[in-house]
Design a protein around this motif. Structure first.
Motif, mmCIF file in Angstrom:
data_model
loop_
_atom_site.group_PDB
_atom_site.id
_atom_site.type_symbol
_atom_site.label_atom_id
_atom_site.label_comp_id
_atom_site.label_asym_id
_atom_site.label_seq_id
_atom_site.Cartn_x
_atom_site.Cartn_y
_atom_site.Cartn_z
ATOM 1 N N GLU A 199 12.993 -20.032 -3.931
ATOM 2 C CA GLU A 199 14.038 -19.887 -4.155
ATOM 3 C C GLU A 199 15.017 -19.861 -3.405
ATOM 4 N N ASP A 200 15.228 -19.834 -2.223
ATOM 5 C CA ASP A 200 16.191 -19.610 -0.950
ATOM 6 C C ASP A 200 15.695 -20.920 0.057
ATOM 7 N N LEU A 201 14.877 -21.824 -0.554
ATOM 8 C CA LEU A 201 14.275 -23.126 0.010
ATOM 9 C C LEU A 201 13.219 -23.062 1.305
ATOM 10 N N VAL A 202 13.408 -21.669 2.325
ATOM 11 C CA VAL A 202 12.091 -21.668 3.441
ATOM 12 C C VAL A 202 12.212 -20.013 2.823
ATOM 13 N N ASP A 203 10.879 -19.841 3.060
ATOM 14 C CA ASP A 203 10.628 -18.455 3.470
ATOM 15 C C ASP A 203 9.654 -18.165 4.135
ATOM 16 N N THR A 204 10.029 -17.688 5.277
ATOM 17 C CA THR A 204 8.838 -17.462 6.312
ATOM 18 C C THR A 204 9.124 -15.542 7.345
ATOM 19 N N TRP A 205 8.113 -16.072 7.835
ATOM 20 C CA TRP A 205 8.719 -14.858 9.369
ATOM 21 C C TRP A 205 9.713 -13.883 9.888
ATOM 22 N N GLU A 206 9.843 -12.928 9.933
ATOM 23 C CA GLU A 206 11.078 -12.418 10.436
ATOM 24 C C GLU A 206 10.685 -10.409 10.693
ATOM 25 N N PRO A 207 11.766 -9.491 10.966
ATOM 26 C CA PRO A 207 11.746 -8.874 11.357
ATOM 27 C C PRO A 207 12.712 -7.952 10.543
ATOM 28 N N ALA A 208 11.986 -6.532 8.997
ATOM 29 C CA ALA A 208 12.660 -6.032 8.811
ATOM 30 C C ALA A 208 12.459 -4.766 8.624
ATOM 31 N N THR A 209 13.889 -3.594 8.434
ATOM 32 C CA THR A 209 13.225 -2.258 8.408
ATOM 33 C C THR A 209 12.774 -1.634 7.565
ATOM 34 N N ASN A 210 11.489 -2.698 5.814
ATOM 35 C CA ASN A 210 11.792 -2.218 4.983
ATOM 36 C C ASN A 210 10.410 -1.203 5.713
ATOM 37 N N ALA A 211 9.042 -1.600 6.464
ATOM 38 C CA ALA A 211 8.119 -0.508 6.553
ATOM 39 C C ALA A 211 8.058 -1.041 8.664
ATOM 40 N N SER A 212 7.956 0.079 9.027
ATOM 41 C CA SER A 212 7.025 -0.481 10.720
ATOM 42 C C SER A 212 6.348 0.547 10.816
ATOM 43 N N HIS A 213 5.156 0.127 11.663
ATOM 44 C CA HIS A 213 3.903 0.922 12.003
ATOM 45 C C HIS A 213 4.657 1.571 13.425
ATOM 46 N N SER A 214 5.194 1.353 14.328
ATOM 47 C CA SER A 214 5.831 2.212 15.537
ATOM 48 C C SER A 214 7.767 1.547 15.144
ATOM 49 N N CYS B 269 -10.101 -0.315 30.684
ATOM 50 C CA CYS B 269 -9.733 -2.417 31.689
ATOM 51 C C CYS B 269 -8.956 -3.073 30.910
ATOM 52 N N ARG B 270 -8.043 -2.524 29.813
ATOM 53 C CA ARG B 270 -6.769 -4.188 29.802
ATOM 54 C C ARG B 270 -6.375 -4.036 29.917
ATOM 55 N N VAL B 271 -5.794 -5.609 30.290
ATOM 56 C CA VAL B 271 -4.825 -6.460 30.755
ATOM 57 C C VAL B 271 -3.863 -6.819 29.699
ATOM 58 N N ILE B 272 -2.314 -6.237 29.410
ATOM 59 C CA ILE B 272 -2.403 -6.824 28.218
ATOM 60 C C ILE B 272 -2.041 -8.377 28.671
ATOM 61 N N VAL B 273 -2.617 -9.267 28.096
ATOM 62 C CA VAL B 273 -1.103 -10.705 27.997
ATOM 63 C C VAL B 273 -0.177 -11.238 27.413
ATOM 64 N N PHE B 274 0.036 -10.082 25.960
ATOM 65 C CA PHE B 274 1.315 -10.639 25.871
ATOM 66 C C PHE B 274 1.488 -9.163 24.291
ATOM 67 N N ALA B 275 2.586 -9.135 23.753
ATOM 68 C CA ALA B 275 2.864 -7.656 22.970
ATOM 69 C C ALA B 275 4.276 -8.124 22.581
ATOM 70 N N ASP B 276 3.631 -7.388 20.947
ATOM 71 C CA ASP B 276 5.403 -7.307 20.413
ATOM 72 C C ASP B 276 5.735 -6.280 19.265
ATOM 73 N N ASP B 277 6.818 -5.675 19.425
ATOM 74 C CA ASP B 277 6.528 -4.320 18.170
ATOM 75 C C ASP B 277 7.618 -5.039 17.692
ATOM 76 N N PHE B 278 8.410 -5.668 17.626
ATOM 77 C CA PHE B 278 8.898 -6.705 16.512
ATOM 78 C C PHE B 278 10.898 -5.767 16.574
ATOM 79 N N ASP B 279 10.761 -5.138 17.475
ATOM 80 C CA ASP B 279 12.573 -4.100 17.611
ATOM 81 C C ASP B 279 13.379 -4.869 18.524
ATOM 82 N N GLY B 280 12.728 -5.725 19.426
ATOM 83 C CA GLY B 280 13.781 -6.012 20.324
ATOM 84 C C GLY B 280 14.201 -7.156 19.887
ATOM 85 N N PRO B 281 14.661 -8.307 21.075
ATOM 86 C CA PRO B 281 15.332 -9.322 20.022
ATOM 87 C C PRO B 281 14.109 -10.420 19.413
#
Length: 263
Positions: free
Chosen positions: A122-137, A94-106
């Motif tokens: 060190e590099d002035l800005v440090d924040t979230w971004e997709p990376a290939t270091n590890a992934s669940h899927s 009965c789940r309706v998905i409102v938003f989902a992201d696996d971070f493999d797309g754009p």
């Protein structure tokens, strides 16, 4: 013989299955033609041996409470929200998905990111971004230090944030959930990863969880976001904080983020 389909118990290798039925016992009529009266077929409107139900043309894999097209009864896990499933008996159906992201797309796919302490690390800005270091899927996950100066460890003096709006107007009156897979690896007791939400478009924030230490790999977490049900201005957030020392581990990875409601 040439003009016969069968003769007695000699069926020439034919069976109910080879004649297009789902099962049953094929026999030979006295005129040496196939007798298919004991063959079974899902969808013929009769509950044959081995079938749980059969409503003929009304069989459906999408209609609530219908006999399924393989002649099985509706059940939890078949992907259809049946009457018996509602009220929490089978929330997955009965789940309706409102938003989902696996971070493999754009990237950024509607996400906004930033650093509360630019100019310190060190590099002035440090924040979230997709990376290939590890992934669940897939091949990527969202890493707290994807824009940092190190390739596998997070930086000191981080205040990395990532937020995404979610319109929960249609979820009014229903339970809402904010799910994700995460992997946290932190040795400094002062550093942490936090999950949060906003009800006013991002001006004010509430914390759902604060996680430090080491999860030992990927773990699934689900957070109750029902307070935002019906809200068109809800925002989900991720935050990672580090102080000025001991940033020698991965930090935090997030994958397969999902916001949904149970109708």
């Amino acid at each position: 013989e040439a003009a016969e389909s069968c003769d007695g118990t000699a069926l020439g290798g034919a069976s109910c299955l080879s004649l297009g039925f789902d099962g049953g016992a094929l026999s030979c009529a006295t005129d040496c033609s196939f007798d298919t009266s004991a063959c079974t077929a899902c969808g013929d409107g009769q509950v044959d041996p081995g079938e749980e139900c059969d409503d003929g043309p009304a069989n459906s894999d999408t209609s609530p409470d219908a006999c399924r097209t393989d002649c099985t009864l509706p059940s939890c896990g078949d992907g259809v929200c049946d009457t018996a499933d509602q009220g929490g008996a089978c929330p997955a159906d009965c789940r309706v998905i409102v938003f989902a992201d696996d971070f493999d797309g754009p990237w950024k796919n509607g996400w906004s990111t930033g650093d509360l302490y630019p100019g310190i690390a060190e590099d002035l800005v440090d924040t979230w971004e997709p990376a290939t270091n590890a992934s669940h899927s897939g091949s990527k996950s969202l890493w707290c230090a994807g824009e940092g100066s190190n390739s596998t460890t997070y930086d000191n003096n981080m205040g990395a944030w990532a937020v995404h709006p979610v319109d929960l107007t249609a979820a009014a009156g229903y339970p809402v959930y904010y799910d994700m897979w995460l992997w946290v690896e932190i040795t400094d007791p002062d550093d942490y990863f936090a999950v949060s939400y906003s009800l006013d478009g991002g001006s004010n924030w509430s914390t759902l969880a604060v996680i430090g230490g080491d999860t030992g790999g990927w773990v699934f977490r689900t957070y109750d976001l029902s307070v935002a049900a019906g809200n068109p201005n809800a925002v989900i957030g991720l935050y990672f904080y580090s102080d000025g020392w001991d940033s020698s581990t991965h930090g935090a990875y997030v994958d397969d983020v999902r916001v949904s409601y149970v109708q």
